[in-house]
Design a protein around this motif. Sequence first.
Motif, PDB file in Angstrom:
ATOM      1  N   THR A  32      64.870  28.624  78.581  1.00 30.62           N
ATOM      2  CA  THR A  32      65.895  28.515  79.626  1.00 30.62           C
ATOM      3  C   THR A  32      66.081  29.871  80.320  1.00 30.62           C
ATOM      4  O   THR A  32      66.305  29.916  81.524  1.00 30.62           O
ATOM      5  N   LEU A  36      65.641  30.372  84.298  1.00 32.16           N
ATOM      6  CA  LEU A  36      66.704  30.967  85.118  1.00 32.16           C
ATOM      7  C   LEU A  36      66.185  32.180  85.891  1.00 32.16           C
ATOM      8  O   LEU A  36      66.495  32.355  87.073  1.00 32.16           O
ATOM      9  N   ARG A  37      65.352  33.001  85.231  1.00 32.19           N
ATOM     10  CA  ARG A  37      64.783  34.163  85.942  1.00 32.19           C
ATOM     11  C   ARG A  37      63.882  33.709  87.098  1.00 32.19           C
ATOM     12  O   ARG A  37      63.840  34.356  88.139  1.00 32.19           O
ATOM     13  N   ILE A  54      74.080  36.397  84.090  1.00 31.70           N
ATOM     14  CA  ILE A  54      72.993  36.934  83.267  1.00 31.70           C
ATOM     15  C   ILE A  54      73.055  38.466  83.243  1.00 31.70           C
ATOM     16  O   ILE A  54      72.933  39.082  82.187  1.00 31.70           O
ATOM     17  N   VAL A  60      75.261  31.192  81.144  1.00 28.82           N
ATOM     18  CA  VAL A  60      75.472  30.351  82.323  1.00 28.82           C
ATOM     19  C   VAL A  60      76.090  29.034  81.819  1.00 28.82           C
ATOM     20  O   VAL A  60      76.019  28.725  80.629  1.00 28.82           O
ATOM     21  N   VAL A  65      72.000  24.581  82.202  1.00 27.70           N
ATOM     22  CA  VAL A  65      70.806  24.608  81.347  1.00 27.70           C
ATOM     23  C   VAL A  65      70.465  23.211  80.831  1.00 27.70           C
ATOM     24  O   VAL A  65      69.281  22.865  80.692  1.00 27.70           O
ATOM     25  N   GLY A  86      65.681  29.568  73.275  1.00 27.67           N
ATOM     26  CA  GLY A  86      66.919  30.024  73.904  1.00 27.67           C
ATOM     27  C   GLY A  86      67.843  28.879  74.298  1.00 27.67           C
ATOM     28  O   GLY A  86      68.819  29.078  75.008  1.00 27.67           O
ATOM     29  N   PHE A  87      67.549  27.698  73.852  1.00 30.16           N
ATOM     30  CA  PHE A  87      68.386  26.509  74.060  1.00 30.16           C
ATOM     31  C   PHE A  87      68.302  25.658  72.809  1.00 30.16           C
ATOM     32  O   PHE A  87      67.201  25.453  72.325  1.00 30.16           O
ATOM     33  N   ARG A  89      72.364  27.096  72.993  1.00 29.40           N
ATOM     34  CA  ARG A  89      73.030  28.363  72.694  1.00 29.40           C
ATOM     35  C   ARG A  89      74.524  28.172  72.441  1.00 29.40           C
ATOM     36  O   ARG A  89      75.214  29.143  72.177  1.00 29.40           O
ATOM     37  N   GLN A  93      75.947  22.480  73.904  1.00 27.76           N
ATOM     38  CA  GLN A  93      74.536  22.269  74.280  1.00 27.76           C
ATOM     39  C   GLN A  93      73.782  21.533  73.171  1.00 27.76           C
ATOM     40  O   GLN A  93      72.922  20.690  73.442  1.00 27.76           O
ATOM     41  N   ASP A 136      68.849  42.651  82.435  1.00 27.00           N
ATOM     42  CA  ASP A 136      69.843  42.504  81.360  1.00 27.00           C
ATOM     43  C   ASP A 136      69.444  43.241  80.078  1.00 27.00           C
ATOM     44  O   ASP A 136      70.197  43.265  79.114  1.00 27.00           O
ATOM     45  N   ARG A 146      75.608  40.689  75.007  1.00 28.30           N
ATOM     46  CA  ARG A 146      74.742  39.563  74.628  1.00 28.30           C
ATOM     47  C   ARG A 146      74.802  39.328  73.115  1.00 28.30           C
ATOM     48  O   ARG A 146      74.796  38.185  72.657  1.00 28.30           O
TER      49      ARG A 146
HETATM   50  P1  AMP Z   1      66.934  34.840  77.288  1.00 29.41           P
HETATM   51  O1  AMP Z   1      65.712  35.066  78.113  1.00 29.41           O
HETATM   52  O2  AMP Z   1      66.834  33.642  76.397  1.00 29.41           O
HETATM   53  O3  AMP Z   1      67.354  36.090  76.545  1.00 29.41           O
HETATM   54  O4  AMP Z   1      68.115  34.507  78.310  1.00 29.41           O
HETATM   55  C1  AMP Z   1      68.554  35.444  79.276  1.00 29.41           C
HETATM   56  C2  AMP Z   1      69.914  35.060  79.785  1.00 29.41           C
HETATM   57  O5  AMP Z   1      69.855  33.778  80.434  1.00 29.41           O
HETATM   58  C3  AMP Z   1      71.009  34.909  78.732  1.00 29.41           C
HETATM   59  O6  AMP Z   1      71.609  36.145  78.380  1.00 29.41           O
HETATM   60  C4  AMP Z   1      71.985  33.970  79.443  1.00 29.41           C
HETATM   61  O7  AMP Z   1      72.741  34.664  80.422  1.00 29.41           O
HETATM   62  C5  AMP Z   1      71.042  33.028  80.192  1.00 29.41           C
HETATM   63  N1  AMP Z   1      70.685  31.864  79.341  1.00 29.41           N
HETATM   64  C6  AMP Z   1      69.468  31.579  78.817  1.00 29.41           C
HETATM   65  N2  AMP Z   1      69.496  30.448  78.093  1.00 29.41           N
HETATM   66  C7  AMP Z   1      70.788  30.008  78.149  1.00 29.41           C
HETATM   67  C8  AMP Z   1      71.470  28.889  77.585  1.00 29.41           C
HETATM   68  N3  AMP Z   1      70.846  27.995  76.781  1.00 29.41           N
HETATM   69  N4  AMP Z   1      72.799  28.756  77.875  1.00 29.41           N
HETATM   70  C9  AMP Z   1      73.436  29.624  78.663  1.00 29.41           C
HETATM   71  N5  AMP Z   1      72.866  30.706  79.211  1.00 29.41           N
HETATM   72  C10 AMP Z   1      71.541  30.907  78.964  1.00 29.41           C
END
Ligand code: AMP
Length: 189
Positions: A32, A36-37, A54, A60, A65, A86-87, A89, A93, A136, A146
């Motif tokens: 996820t 998002l990126r 982020i 978010v 997600v 990452g899901f 979280r 969810q 981030d 985080r």
């Molecule tokens: P990650 O690449 O998994 O470290 O995610 C980077 C950022 O994306 C996180 O710090 C959150 O801001 C957002 N994000 C990623 N996955 C989720 C999720 N399942 N729920 C909410 N925010 C997420």
Amino acid sequence: MKYYVLFGPPGAGKGTQAGAMVERYKLCHISTGELLRSEIAAGTELGAKAKALIDAGNLVPDEVVEGMIEAKFNSVKNVEGFLLDGFPRTLAQADALKDMLSRRGESVTACISLMIPDALVHERIANRAKLEGRADDARDEVVSNRVKTYHEKTEPLIAYYKAAGLYREIDGVGTIEEVRNRIFEAMEK
Ligand code: AMP
């Protein structure tokens, strides 16, 4: 179909290990964070809304997600399963995932949890900041937020998946290969 949840604090090695896992078990990798990126990079409305959250190290909204995950489940074909990185979280969810899968007659196969101490989180993310240039990862106060978010919102999932009998914890400290072998062992159990 197999549905693996790849769990762990930021910097635990989820992204690093995902490649070998999807290759070995013919899974579709859904991160996820990466989705998002890409939205941010593509300049979409969703990306613009997600960026501030982020960049501050906050999550978010759950619906955002959850929608991304469901869209992938509906569109990806010809795989033997999914690796969710990452899901979920949050507990909300995790419940949404359970409902989404039960509507398809499916369920989570296992939660593969990579554990590292908080001290190592900061060290690993500082190294990744130099290599990948993620916004981030660059500021220490964002990384600390985080980690705090992880403890408050995400860690309760450990008890959730333990109660469901699906939790498999792996020591995430070691070389990439050592950790990978521990993961494969846990996935084959
Ligand atoms: P990650 O690449 O998994 O470290 O995610 C980077 C950022 O994306 C996180 O710090 C959150 O801001 C957002 N994000 C990623 N996955 C989720 C999720 N399942 N729920 C909410 N925010 C997420």
